[in-house]
Design a protein around this motif. Structure first.
Motif, PDB file in Angstrom:
ATOM      1  N   THR A  11       0.530  -1.185  -0.107  1.00  0.00           N
ATOM      2  CA  THR A  11       0.213   0.540  -0.401  1.00  0.00           C
ATOM      3  C   THR A  11       0.758   1.081  -0.032  1.00  0.00           C
ATOM      4  OG1 THR A  11      -0.592   0.596   2.417  1.00  0.00           O
ATOM      5  CG2 THR A  11      -2.071  -1.156   1.524  1.00  0.00           C
ATOM      6  N   LYS A  12       1.805   1.022   0.541  1.00  0.00           N
ATOM      7  CA  LYS A  12       2.843   2.499   0.729  1.00  0.00           C
ATOM      8  C   LYS A  12       3.692   2.291  -1.009  1.00  0.00           C
ATOM      9  CE  LYS A  12       3.068   2.409   5.812  1.00  0.00           C
ATOM     10  NZ  LYS A  12       4.832   2.069   6.985  1.00  0.00           N
ATOM     11  N   LEU A  13       3.886   3.515  -1.037  1.00  0.00           N
ATOM     12  CA  LEU A  13       4.898   3.940  -1.782  1.00  0.00           C
ATOM     13  C   LEU A  13       6.181   3.595  -2.536  1.00  0.00           C
ATOM     14  CD1 LEU A  13       4.511   4.996  -5.116  1.00  0.00           C
ATOM     15  CD2 LEU A  13       5.468   7.414  -4.194  1.00  0.00           C
ATOM     16  N   SER A  14       6.367   3.499  -1.048  1.00  0.00           N
ATOM     17  CA  SER A  14       8.298   3.576  -0.546  1.00  0.00           C
ATOM     18  C   SER A  14       8.282   1.487  -0.690  1.00  0.00           C
ATOM     19  CB  SER A  14       8.541   3.374   0.722  1.00  0.00           C
ATOM     20  OG  SER A  14       8.087   2.969   1.309  1.00  0.00           O
ATOM     21  N   ASP A  15       7.298   1.045  -0.370  1.00  0.00           N
ATOM     22  CA  ASP A  15       6.864  -0.270  -0.487  1.00  0.00           C
ATOM     23  C   ASP A  15       7.002  -1.298  -2.158  1.00  0.00           C
ATOM     24  OD1 ASP A  15       7.692  -0.609   2.063  1.00  0.00           O
ATOM     25  OD2 ASP A  15       5.399  -0.614   2.245  1.00  0.00           O
ATOM     26  N   VAL A  16       6.118  -0.280  -2.713  1.00  0.00           N
ATOM     27  CA  VAL A  16       5.954  -0.722  -4.325  1.00  0.00           C
ATOM     28  C   VAL A  16       7.327  -0.426  -4.941  1.00  0.00           C
ATOM     29  CG1 VAL A  16       5.149   0.139  -6.275  1.00  0.00           C
ATOM     30  CG2 VAL A  16       3.781  -0.221  -3.603  1.00  0.00           C
ATOM     31  N   VAL A  17       8.109   0.658  -4.246  1.00  0.00           N
ATOM     32  CA  VAL A  17       9.364   0.912  -5.511  1.00  0.00           C
ATOM     33  C   VAL A  17      10.017  -0.220  -5.068  1.00  0.00           C
ATOM     34  CG1 VAL A  17      11.053   2.505  -5.520  1.00  0.00           C
ATOM     35  CG2 VAL A  17       9.033   3.613  -5.777  1.00  0.00           C
ATOM     36  N   SER A  18      11.070  -0.300  -4.014  1.00  0.00           N
ATOM     37  CA  SER A  18      11.428  -1.600  -3.506  1.00  0.00           C
ATOM     38  C   SER A  18      11.272  -2.280  -3.878  1.00  0.00           C
ATOM     39  CB  SER A  18      11.653  -1.271  -1.819  1.00  0.00           C
ATOM     40  OG  SER A  18      12.258  -2.042  -1.580  1.00  0.00           O
ATOM     41  N   LEU A  19       9.414  -2.980  -3.673  1.00  0.00           N
ATOM     42  CA  LEU A  19       9.496  -4.345  -4.041  1.00  0.00           C
ATOM     43  C   LEU A  19       9.630  -4.343  -5.826  1.00  0.00           C
ATOM     44  CD1 LEU A  19       6.488  -5.353  -2.467  1.00  0.00           C
ATOM     45  CD2 LEU A  19       8.369  -6.514  -2.043  1.00  0.00           C
ATOM     46  N   GLU A  20       9.231  -3.530  -6.519  1.00  0.00           N
ATOM     47  CA  GLU A  20       9.805  -3.796  -7.886  1.00  0.00           C
ATOM     48  C   GLU A  20      11.357  -3.275  -8.115  1.00  0.00           C
ATOM     49  OE1 GLU A  20       8.764   0.512  -9.312  1.00  0.00           O
ATOM     50  OE2 GLU A  20       5.586  -0.575  -9.890  1.00  0.00           O
ATOM     51  N   GLY A  21      12.117  -2.479  -7.914  1.00  0.00           N
ATOM     52  CA  GLY A  21      13.416  -2.868  -7.664  1.00  0.00           C
ATOM     53  C   GLY A  21      14.035  -4.591  -7.599  1.00  0.00           C
ATOM     54  N   GLU A  22      13.118  -5.227  -6.406  1.00  0.00           N
ATOM     55  CA  GLU A  22      13.899  -6.653  -6.619  1.00  0.00           C
ATOM     56  C   GLU A  22      13.270  -8.018  -7.745  1.00  0.00           C
ATOM     57  OE1 GLU A  22      15.178  -9.858  -4.097  1.00  0.00           O
ATOM     58  OE2 GLU A  22      15.403  -7.440  -3.744  1.00  0.00           O
ATOM     59  N   LEU A  23      12.003  -7.221  -7.860  1.00  0.00           N
ATOM     60  CA  LEU A  23      11.244  -7.657  -8.798  1.00  0.00           C
ATOM     61  C   LEU A  23      12.018  -7.600 -10.601  1.00  0.00           C
ATOM     62  CD1 LEU A  23       8.978  -9.574 -10.323  1.00  0.00           C
ATOM     63  CD2 LEU A  23       7.489  -7.835 -10.707  1.00  0.00           C
ATOM     64  N   SER A  24      12.495  -6.168 -10.713  1.00  0.00           N
ATOM     65  CA  SER A  24      13.437  -6.521 -12.143  1.00  0.00           C
ATOM     66  C   SER A  24      14.555  -7.342 -11.558  1.00  0.00           C
ATOM     67  CB  SER A  24      14.065  -5.019 -12.390  1.00  0.00           C
ATOM     68  OG  SER A  24      14.760  -5.405 -12.956  1.00  0.00           O
ATOM     69  N   THR A  25      15.427  -7.520 -10.598  1.00  0.00           N
ATOM     70  CA  THR A  25      16.368  -7.842 -10.454  1.00  0.00           C
ATOM     71  C   THR A  25      16.641  -9.129 -10.220  1.00  0.00           C
ATOM     72  OG1 THR A  25      17.389  -6.443  -8.758  1.00  0.00           O
ATOM     73  CG2 THR A  25      18.339  -7.958  -8.474  1.00  0.00           C
ATOM     74  N   ARG A  26      15.551 -10.200 -10.140  1.00  0.00           N
ATOM     75  CA  ARG A  26      14.865 -11.375 -10.144  1.00  0.00           C
ATOM     76  C   ARG A  26      14.521 -11.951 -10.699  1.00  0.00           C
ATOM     77  NH1 ARG A  26      12.116 -13.144  -3.903  1.00  0.00           N
ATOM     78  NH2 ARG A  26      13.686 -11.871  -2.617  1.00  0.00           N
ATOM     79  N   GLN A  27      13.666 -10.935 -11.779  1.00  0.00           N
ATOM     80  CA  GLN A  27      13.586 -11.573 -13.646  1.00  0.00           C
ATOM     81  C   GLN A  27      14.962 -11.511 -14.416  1.00  0.00           C
ATOM     82  OE1 GLN A  27      10.557 -12.202 -13.813  1.00  0.00           O
ATOM     83  NE2 GLN A  27      10.552 -12.286 -15.726  1.00  0.00           N
ATOM     84  N   ALA A  28      16.138 -10.537 -13.982  1.00  0.00           N
ATOM     85  CA  ALA A  28      16.880 -10.657 -15.059  1.00  0.00           C
ATOM     86  C   ALA A  28      17.403 -11.870 -14.891  1.00  0.00           C
ATOM     87  CB  ALA A  28      18.068  -9.162 -14.088  1.00  0.00           C
ATOM     88  N   ASP A  29      17.936 -12.487 -13.396  1.00  0.00           N
ATOM     89  CA  ASP A  29      17.941 -14.237 -13.134  1.00  0.00           C
ATOM     90  C   ASP A  29      17.476 -14.955 -13.649  1.00  0.00           C
ATOM     91  OD1 ASP A  29      19.986 -12.381 -11.304  1.00  0.00           O
ATOM     92  OD2 ASP A  29      19.101 -12.649 -10.006  1.00  0.00           O
ATOM     93  N   LEU A  30      16.474 -14.904 -13.822  1.00  0.00           N
ATOM     94  CA  LEU A  30      15.140 -16.206 -14.296  1.00  0.00           C
ATOM     95  C   LEU A  30      15.682 -15.621 -16.270  1.00  0.00           C
ATOM     96  CD1 LEU A  30      13.349 -18.515 -14.456  1.00  0.00           C
ATOM     97  CD2 LEU A  30      11.273 -15.937 -14.230  1.00  0.00           C
ATOM     98  N   GLU A  31      16.022 -15.230 -16.569  1.00  0.00           N
ATOM     99  CA  GLU A  31      15.934 -14.418 -17.406  1.00  0.00           C
ATOM    100  C   GLU A  31      17.185 -15.550 -17.870  1.00  0.00           C
ATOM    101  OE1 GLU A  31      15.771 -10.488 -19.110  1.00  0.00           O
ATOM    102  OE2 GLU A  31      12.900 -10.607 -18.965  1.00  0.00           O
ATOM    103  N   ALA A  32      18.127 -14.939 -17.487  1.00  0.00           N
ATOM    104  CA  ALA A  32      19.107 -15.553 -17.470  1.00  0.00           C
ATOM    105  C   ALA A  32      19.155 -16.899 -17.534  1.00  0.00           C
ATOM    106  CB  ALA A  32      20.334 -15.358 -16.778  1.00  0.00           C
ATOM    107  N   LEU A  33      18.736 -17.821 -16.445  1.00  0.00           N
ATOM    108  CA  LEU A  33      18.502 -19.145 -16.310  1.00  0.00           C
ATOM    109  C   LEU A  33      18.245 -20.194 -17.167  1.00  0.00           C
ATOM    110  CD1 LEU A  33      18.030 -19.343 -12.716  1.00  0.00           C
ATOM    111  CD2 LEU A  33      19.769 -19.752 -13.781  1.00  0.00           C
ATOM    112  N   LEU A  34      16.950 -19.090 -17.817  1.00  0.00           N
ATOM    113  CA  LEU A  34      16.390 -19.171 -19.317  1.00  0.00           C
ATOM    114  C   LEU A  34      17.017 -19.329 -20.608  1.00  0.00           C
ATOM    115  CD1 LEU A  34      12.441 -17.885 -18.419  1.00  0.00           C
ATOM    116  CD2 LEU A  34      13.079 -20.295 -17.913  1.00  0.00           C
ATOM    117  N   ALA A  35      18.224 -18.637 -20.256  1.00  0.00           N
ATOM    118  CA  ALA A  35      18.767 -19.227 -21.505  1.00  0.00           C
ATOM    119  C   ALA A  35      20.040 -19.497 -21.458  1.00  0.00           C
ATOM    120  CB  ALA A  35      19.843 -17.459 -21.773  1.00  0.00           C
ATOM    121  N   ARG A  36      20.329 -19.909 -20.635  1.00  0.00           N
ATOM    122  CA  ARG A  36      20.952 -20.402 -20.290  1.00  0.00           C
ATOM    123  C   ARG A  36      20.752 -22.392 -20.492  1.00  0.00           C
ATOM    124  NH1 ARG A  36      24.885 -22.533 -14.327  1.00  0.00           N
ATOM    125  NH2 ARG A  36      25.626 -24.343 -15.461  1.00  0.00           N
TER     126      ARG A  36
END
Length: 308
Positions: free
Chosen positions: A189-214
């Motif tokens: 519900t808080k904007l700060s939490d949303v921004v933090s979670l978006e950064g974490e999601l971006s990092t984990r999504q990038a790691d997932l894409e690297a694993l999928l490419a491998r």
């Protein structure tokens, strides 16, 4: 009278003793029930229910649902990367290339790359990379070896089953991690939490894409074998005509030798010509000086005779 009070105390004490004893028996019964339940759980998880075992690790072992002792599990599939290098001498390089392409395409494969050149003697050379299904690998390899004279062969097989299993497990874990972060974003519900979670999601999504490419790379390399074929044209002298050399062949060879000799003579004269020119100039100068001295010498001699 006192004797009438003694039985009441004894009955109370016996009653308390019976209560205490029943409590102990109940505790023992509960303990035994817990032990039997634990034993049955161990029996179910260890012997009968193999589906409760956890994911296999890279060494072909599985961990049970309680995180206990690991037990070996036979791998269901074997993933192997196959590569081969062939060097073949052929009489006709373009025809051999056509045969190689046909062999790969008939097996359901593709041509990865191709390179053709000529050496200093004018002989044609080609290098072609073929990708063929693993099931047709041996057949295509045998067909390419029969294209001409086999000069060199190198074949390798690398077992990457552990890597495939490890990547599959990591992909599943990373997908679950991404899903958890998205659930948290939906509840934030808080904007700060949303921004933090978006950064974490971006990092984990990038790691997932690297694993999928491998994972995709491993799948491609284990499903399709790679064969590198090098074709070299046979030397012309290998097709010798024998001892029946004709007169025209001898005449042609002699003329070539004569022309070659004249060419070398011309080269030698061209190299010596500057020195000959200088030498000729010096000779001319010397002759002129000598002639002048000879002319002066008779005049001097005649003058001396007149004086006498």
């Amino acid at each position: 009278m006192q004797p009438t009070h003694t039985p009441k105390k004894s009955r109370k004490s016996r009653h308390r003793t019976a209560q205490a004893l029943s409590g102990v028996l109940l505790a023992l019964a509960l303990a035994l029930t817990g032990c039997s339940g634990a034993g049955s759980d161990d029996t179910d998880s260890g012997g009968g229910d193999k589906a409760a075992a956890g994911p296999r690790d890279g060494g072909g072992r599985a961990e049970d649902s309680r995180g206990g002792k690991q037990k070996p599990v036979a791998p269901t599939d074997t993933h192997v990367i196959r590569t081969a290098r062939l060097t073949v001498r052929v009489k006709d390089v373009p025809a051999a290339l056509d045969r190689a392409r046909t062999a790969a395409e008939d097996a359901g494969g593709i041509v990865g790359s191709e390179n053709t050149s000529r050496d200093g003697a004018g002989r044609e050379r080609s290098r072609i990379v073929l990708r063929v299904p693993q099931a047709k690998y041996d057949d295509v390899l045998a067909s390419l070896e029969g294209t001409g004279k086999l000069v060199d062969r190198e074949a390798k097989a690398q077992d990457v089953t552990d890597q495939v299993v490890d990547v599959e497990s990591r992909v599943a874990s990373q997908r679950a991690s991404v899903a958890r972060v998205r659930e948290l974003m939906d509840k934030a519900t808080k904007l700060s939490d949303v921004v933090s979670l978006e950064g974490e999601l971006s990092t984990r999504q990038a790691d997932l894409e690297a694993l999928l490419a491998r994972q995709a790379s491993l799948k491609d390399r284990t499903s399709m074998a790679t064969i590198t074929l090098s074709l070299a044209e046979s030397p012309v002298r290998a097709e010798a005509k024998g001892d029946d050399t004709s007169f025209l062949d001898a005449l042609s060879g002699g003329w070539d030798a004569f022309v070659t000799m004249l060419r070398w003579i011309g080269v030698a004269l061209a190299a010596v010509l500057p020195f000959l020119a200088v030498a000729a100039l010096l000779v001319l100068l010397w002759l002129r000086v000598v002639r002048l001295r000879l002319r002066r010498h008779p005049e001097v001699t005649s003058a001396q005779g007149d004086d006498d």
